[in-house]
Design an enzyme around this catalytic site. Structure first.
Site, PDB file in Angstrom:
ATOM      1  N   TYR A 278      41.364 -52.280 139.879  1.00  0.00           N
ATOM      2  CA  TYR A 278      41.715 -53.541 140.545  1.00  0.00           C
ATOM      3  C   TYR A 278      42.780 -54.280 139.728  1.00  0.00           C
ATOM      4  O   TYR A 278      43.593 -55.027 140.270  1.00  0.00           O
ATOM      5  CB  TYR A 278      40.458 -54.401 140.730  1.00  0.00           C
TER       6      TYR A 278
ATOM      7  N   LYS B 293      42.876 -62.851 140.967  1.00  0.00           N
ATOM      8  CA  LYS B 293      41.687 -63.482 141.578  1.00  0.00           C
ATOM      9  C   LYS B 293      41.045 -64.468 140.603  1.00  0.00           C
ATOM     10  O   LYS B 293      40.521 -65.508 141.029  1.00  0.00           O
ATOM     11  CB  LYS B 293      40.677 -62.414 142.019  1.00  0.00           C
TER      12      LYS B 293
HETATM   13  N1  LIG Z   1      39.098 -55.867 151.728  1.00  0.00           N
HETATM   14  C1  LIG Z   1      38.341 -56.178 150.688  1.00  0.00           C
HETATM   15  O1  LIG Z   1      37.583 -55.351 150.185  1.00  0.00           O
HETATM   16  C2  LIG Z   1      38.384 -57.581 150.121  1.00  0.00           C
HETATM   17  C3  LIG Z   1      37.310 -58.015 149.323  1.00  0.00           C
HETATM   18  C4  LIG Z   1      37.361 -59.307 148.781  1.00  0.00           C
HETATM   19  C5  LIG Z   1      38.445 -60.119 149.040  1.00  0.00           C
HETATM   20  N2  LIG Z   1      39.470 -59.664 149.809  1.00  0.00           N
HETATM   21  C6  LIG Z   1      40.615 -60.559 150.055  1.00  0.00           C
HETATM   22  O2  LIG Z   1      40.723 -60.869 151.416  1.00  0.00           O
HETATM   23  C7  LIG Z   1      42.044 -61.264 151.684  1.00  0.00           C
HETATM   24  C8  LIG Z   1      42.562 -60.551 152.931  1.00  0.00           C
HETATM   25  O3  LIG Z   1      42.676 -59.166 152.698  1.00  0.00           O
HETATM   26  P1  LIG Z   1      42.181 -58.048 153.726  1.00  0.00           P
HETATM   27  O4  LIG Z   1      41.222 -57.209 152.983  1.00  0.00           O
HETATM   28  O5  LIG Z   1      41.787 -58.653 155.005  1.00  0.00           O
HETATM   29  O6  LIG Z   1      43.471 -57.127 153.883  1.00  0.00           O
HETATM   30  P2  LIG Z   1      44.776 -57.250 154.844  1.00  0.00           P
HETATM   31  O7  LIG Z   1      45.738 -56.255 154.300  1.00  0.00           O
HETATM   32  O8  LIG Z   1      44.370 -57.129 156.246  1.00  0.00           O
HETATM   33  O9  LIG Z   1      45.296 -58.728 154.559  1.00  0.00           O
HETATM   34  C9  LIG Z   1      46.171 -59.085 153.516  1.00  0.00           C
HETATM   35  C10 LIG Z   1      47.105 -60.130 154.100  1.00  0.00           C
HETATM   36  O10 LIG Z   1      47.995 -60.691 153.124  1.00  0.00           O
HETATM   37  C11 LIG Z   1      49.164 -61.029 153.807  1.00  0.00           C
HETATM   38  N3  LIG Z   1      50.297 -61.253 152.906  1.00  0.00           N
HETATM   39  C12 LIG Z   1      50.702 -60.469 151.883  1.00  0.00           C
HETATM   40  N4  LIG Z   1      51.809 -60.996 151.323  1.00  0.00           N
HETATM   41  C13 LIG Z   1      52.108 -62.131 152.033  1.00  0.00           C
HETATM   42  C14 LIG Z   1      53.144 -63.116 151.950  1.00  0.00           C
HETATM   43  N5  LIG Z   1      54.117 -63.034 151.026  1.00  0.00           N
HETATM   44  N6  LIG Z   1      53.122 -64.158 152.827  1.00  0.00           N
HETATM   45  C15 LIG Z   1      52.143 -64.259 153.757  1.00  0.00           C
HETATM   46  N7  LIG Z   1      51.141 -63.352 153.886  1.00  0.00           N
HETATM   47  C16 LIG Z   1      51.131 -62.308 153.032  1.00  0.00           C
HETATM   48  C17 LIG Z   1      49.402 -59.842 154.716  1.00  0.00           C
HETATM   49  O11 LIG Z   1      50.280 -60.174 155.774  1.00  0.00           O
HETATM   50  C18 LIG Z   1      48.004 -59.549 155.199  1.00  0.00           C
HETATM   51  O12 LIG Z   1      47.772 -60.239 156.404  1.00  0.00           O
HETATM   52  C19 LIG Z   1      42.848 -60.984 150.415  1.00  0.00           C
HETATM   53  O13 LIG Z   1      42.942 -62.162 149.654  1.00  0.00           O
HETATM   54  C20 LIG Z   1      41.960 -59.987 149.704  1.00  0.00           C
HETATM   55  O14 LIG Z   1      42.176 -59.964 148.307  1.00  0.00           O
HETATM   56  C21 LIG Z   1      39.456 -58.426 150.365  1.00  0.00           C
END
Ligand SMILES: NC(=O)c1ccc[n+]([C@@H]2O[C@H](COP(=O)([O-])OP(=O)(O)OC[C@H]3O[C@@H](n4cnc5c(N)ncnc54)[C@H](O)[C@@H]3O)[C@@H](O)[C@H]2O)c1
Lengths: 258, 70
Positions: free
Chosen positions: A154, A161
């Site tokens: 990670y 984070k």
């Molecule tokens: N998937 C997991 O296991 C998980 C677990 C905990 C937290 N998260 C967090 O959840 C959040 C969403 O991620 P996800 O898992 O739904 O994946 P995802 O890839 O669907 O979403 C990531 C989003 O970030 C956006 N993004 C990236 N750069 C950008 C920029 N410069 N301007 C605007 N938007 C931008 C992308 O357009 C995308 O919509 C993130 O913060 C991720 O770290 C995910």
């Protein structure tokens, strides 16, 4: 009548149907909210996804790393709604060199890109829409991955984070006087585009999920974002009126056990 | 539809071509093509299946499969 009826939310982070934000947007609509989506990098893609939601949602472009894009955000959101009751930050990005086991070798430009998109963007997004955020009563919710320990692969996203957690506390501190709450939901691993980029073999979510299957007292389903979406919707509602600077773990309880 | 999403002229889209390599359609466009298919034809392609689809033939097979499987 849902718990969000009459509320208007701005939801960032919709990229695919498995995006956490897509599930939050759908559930928020079911609970009565009006939803505006932000789109990055491609508006046409998010417009197609918006058509798959239970109700119509306006889509506006936003790159959180572009100061001009942030500067124009309030005006563009303002065309669809006078005030905002909530903002979802569901954004993270790290270049490949900042993930996947290269931690000691990552250079500053890649680290900076990670922190810009994943940490500073919470500050950027919130301050950009602050003029529209209901005071008192506005609610900011961000997506977190437990940053209290180091995880394999990670890497710099973990550092980002940690910063996000701190940034949320500071925003809670500074916006409290205006009655605006800022909270994070620390989700367990879910199969999304962002998760598939974590490890070199493209199965970051799978590796983390195996860990969660062993540890989470409640068990964990990495294909079901609904529990995470529910927590976000609850934090947008009026049912957490005295909670801010908090991290709500929606991880089957994995964070609580050794 | 591939033309609409990716800007590749329809005439260049032939059955044996690799969508990602020959037509230079990136993975985000593949996601968008998947959603456009669902929108227009009601065909659902899971995101992990999308990664396995490489040629136009694969895509057509997949659409056939889902349309006949209903
Ligand atoms: N998937 C997991 O296991 C998980 C677990 C905990 C937290 N998260 C967090 O959840 C959040 C969403 O991620 P996800 O898992 O739904 O994946 P995802 O890839 O669907 O979403 C990531 C989003 O970030 C956006 N993004 C990236 N750069 C950008 C920029 N410069 N301007 C605007 N938007 C931008 C992308 O357009 C995308 O919509 C993130 O913060 C991720 O770290 C995910």
């Amino acid at each position: 009548m849902g718990i969000l009826s009459g509320k208007h939310l701005l939801v960032s982070g919709v990229l695919t149907k498995s995006s956490i934000a897509f599930h939050v947007a759908g559930l928020a609509q079911e609970q009565g909210a009006d939803v505006t989506l932000t789109a990055y990098p491609r508006v046409s893609l998010v417009e197609r996804l918006a058509r798959l939601l239970p109700r119509p949602a306006a889509v506006i472009p936003l790159d959180v790393t572009d100061p001009e894009s942030l500067a124009g955000l309030a005006e563009r959101v303002g065309r669809h709604t006078g005030t905002l009751d909530g903002v979802l930050h569901s954004i993270a990005y790290a270049p490949p060199a900042a993930l996947g086991g290269n931690f000691p070798g990552t250079g500053w430009p890649d680290v900076a890109a990670t922190l810009h998109a994943s940490t500073y963007s919470l500050h950027g997004l919130v301050t950009a829409v602050l003029p529209l955020l209901r005071s008192p009563g506005g609610s900011v919710v961000g997506l977190d991955f437990d940053a209290s320990v180091a995880w394999p692969e990670y890497d710099w996203m973990g550092v980002a984070k940690s910063g996000l957690e701190s940034c949320a506390r500071y925003l809670a501190f500074y916006l409290g006087a205006q009655g605006i709450r800022v909270n994070l939901v620390a989700a367990g691993p879910l199969r999304t585009m962002a998760a598939s980029n974590i490890s070199r073999d493209g199965d970051g979510a799978g590796d983390f999920a195996a860990l969660w299957h062993r540890r989470a007292p409640l068990g964990w389903d990495e294909t079901n974002a609904d529990p995470v979406a529910r927590a976000c919707v609850a934090l947008f509602s009026d049912w957490f009126p005295a909670t801010t600077g908090e991290i709500v773990h929606v991880d089957g309880g994995a964070h609580a056990v050794g | 539809m591939i033309q609409e999403v990716s800007g590749v002229p329809a005439a260049e889209v032939t059955s044996e071509k690799s969508i990602v390599d020959d037509l230079d359609v990136d993975s985000l466009s593949m996601v968008e093509i998947g959603i456009a298919l669902e929108d227009r034809l009601g065909v659902q392609i899971a995101e992990d299946r999308l990664r396995e689809i490489s040629t136009i033939n694969d895509l057509v097979d997949h659409i056939d499969h889902s349309l006949n499987g209903r």
